[in-house]
Design a protein around this motif. Structure first.
Motif, PDB file in Angstrom:
ATOM      1  N   UNK A  24       0.791  -1.224   0.000  1.00 27.02           N
ATOM      2  CA  UNK A  24       0.000   0.000   0.000  1.00 27.02           C
ATOM      3  C   UNK A  24       0.821   1.271   0.000  1.00 27.02           C
ATOM      4  N   UNK A  25       2.113   1.197   0.151  1.00 28.13           N
ATOM      5  CA  UNK A  25       2.945   2.399   0.195  1.00 28.13           C
ATOM      6  C   UNK A  25       4.073   2.331  -0.801  1.00 28.13           C
ATOM      7  N   UNK A  26       4.326   3.440  -1.443  1.00 28.94           N
ATOM      8  CA  UNK A  26       5.335   3.507  -2.491  1.00 28.94           C
ATOM      9  C   UNK A  26       6.746   3.255  -1.955  1.00 28.94           C
ATOM     10  N   UNK A  27       7.114   3.930  -0.885  1.00 33.70           N
ATOM     11  CA  UNK A  27       8.485   3.826  -0.367  1.00 33.70           C
ATOM     12  C   UNK A  27       8.775   2.409   0.134  1.00 33.70           C
ATOM     13  N   UNK A  28       7.862   1.844   0.923  1.00 30.40           N
ATOM     14  CA  UNK A  28       8.063   0.481   1.433  1.00 30.40           C
ATOM     15  C   UNK A  28       8.105  -0.528   0.285  1.00 30.40           C
ATOM     16  N   UNK A  29       7.242  -0.337  -0.704  1.00 32.06           N
ATOM     17  CA  UNK A  29       7.211  -1.239  -1.854  1.00 32.06           C
ATOM     18  C   UNK A  29       8.511  -1.164  -2.642  1.00 32.06           C
ATOM     19  N   UNK A  30       9.001   0.041  -2.866  1.00 29.71           N
ATOM     20  CA  UNK A  30      10.258   0.186  -3.598  1.00 29.71           C
ATOM     21  C   UNK A  30      11.418  -0.457  -2.849  1.00 29.71           C
ATOM     22  N   UNK A  31      11.407  -0.338  -1.532  1.00 31.96           N
ATOM     23  CA  UNK A  31      12.450  -0.991  -0.725  1.00 31.96           C
ATOM     24  C   UNK A  31      12.367  -2.506  -0.863  1.00 31.96           C
ATOM     25  N   UNK A  32      11.132  -3.038  -0.823  1.00 31.00           N
ATOM     26  CA  UNK A  32      10.952  -4.480  -0.952  1.00 31.00           C
ATOM     27  C   UNK A  32      11.411  -4.963  -2.329  1.00 31.00           C
ATOM     28  N   UNK A  33      11.079  -4.225  -3.368  1.00 31.40           N
ATOM     29  CA  UNK A  33      11.500  -4.604  -4.720  1.00 31.40           C
ATOM     30  C   UNK A  33      13.027  -4.563  -4.822  1.00 31.40           C
ATOM     31  N   UNK A  34      13.615  -3.520  -4.281  1.00 30.86           N
ATOM     32  CA  UNK A  34      15.072  -3.414  -4.334  1.00 30.86           C
ATOM     33  C   UNK A  34      15.732  -4.587  -3.613  1.00 30.86           C
ATOM     34  N   UNK A  35      15.221  -4.919  -2.436  1.00 34.61           N
ATOM     35  CA  UNK A  35      15.767  -6.052  -1.687  1.00 34.61           C
ATOM     36  C   UNK A  35      15.576  -7.355  -2.459  1.00 34.61           C
ATOM     37  N   UNK A  36      14.417  -7.503  -3.098  1.00 32.36           N
ATOM     38  CA  UNK A  36      14.131  -8.713  -3.874  1.00 32.36           C
ATOM     39  C   UNK A  36      15.074  -8.843  -5.062  1.00 32.36           C
TER      40      UNK A  36
END
Length: 167
Positions: A24-36
């Protein structure tokens, strides 16, 4: 090896869309994608050639997300463009998108994950089961429960409380 790199990079937009809908959040999602992507890149040699890289990456993302759930919760920003709806640029479309995002966030995490992978990412049940490391029957039951719960939430009807496990 270049094909594997290209396949990994090609999965990034779908990973991002799924992460935005999941969190639901852009910043958290981008962090998760980067980590993935970082973990996938580091472990690219462990990916089985010929298998679905998208399912493999979603499995990595799932495991990272579970790890994040164990940490203290942070405030999230509203979902705006991760779930494309027809007419989302209109006021009514924007409100519908906001309502859908809020309803999705009310689903239990395990139901939300399955629903998003099947409905948003158009993954086969077998691939979802592999990505989340759960049985196929569990995918189907979680998906059924998620759809019904989402339907009730969107209609503004009461959602039955989950059953308690009694020992």
């Amino acid at each position: 090896m270049q094909d594997a790199h290209d396949s990994l990079v090609a999965c990034i937009p779908r990973l991002r869309r799924y992460a935005r809908a999941l969190l639901g959040g852009r910043a958290d999602a981008d962090d998760l994608v980067q980590d993935t992507v970082e973990r996938g890149w580091d472990r690219l040699s462990s990916w089985r050639r010929g298998s679905d890289m998208r399912a493999w990456l979603f499995g990595i993302m799932h495991n990272l997300h579970v790890d994040q759930l164990r940490r203290p919760a942070l405030a999230t920003e509203p979902l705006d463009d991760a779930l494309p709806l027809a007419g989302a640029d209109t006021t009514a479309g924007g409100l519908a998108l906001r309502d859908l995002d809020r309803a999705l966030q009310q689903l239990p995490a395990e139901q939300r994950e399955v629903l998003l992978l099947v409905a948003l990412e158009d993954m086969r049940y077998e691939d979802v089961a592999a990505a989340l490391d759960i049985p196929l029957g569990t995918v189907m039951s979680r998906l059924s429960r998620a759809r019904e719960r989402l339907r009730l939430i969107m209609l503004g009807q009461p959602v039955p409380a989950p059953l308690k496990v009694v020992k």
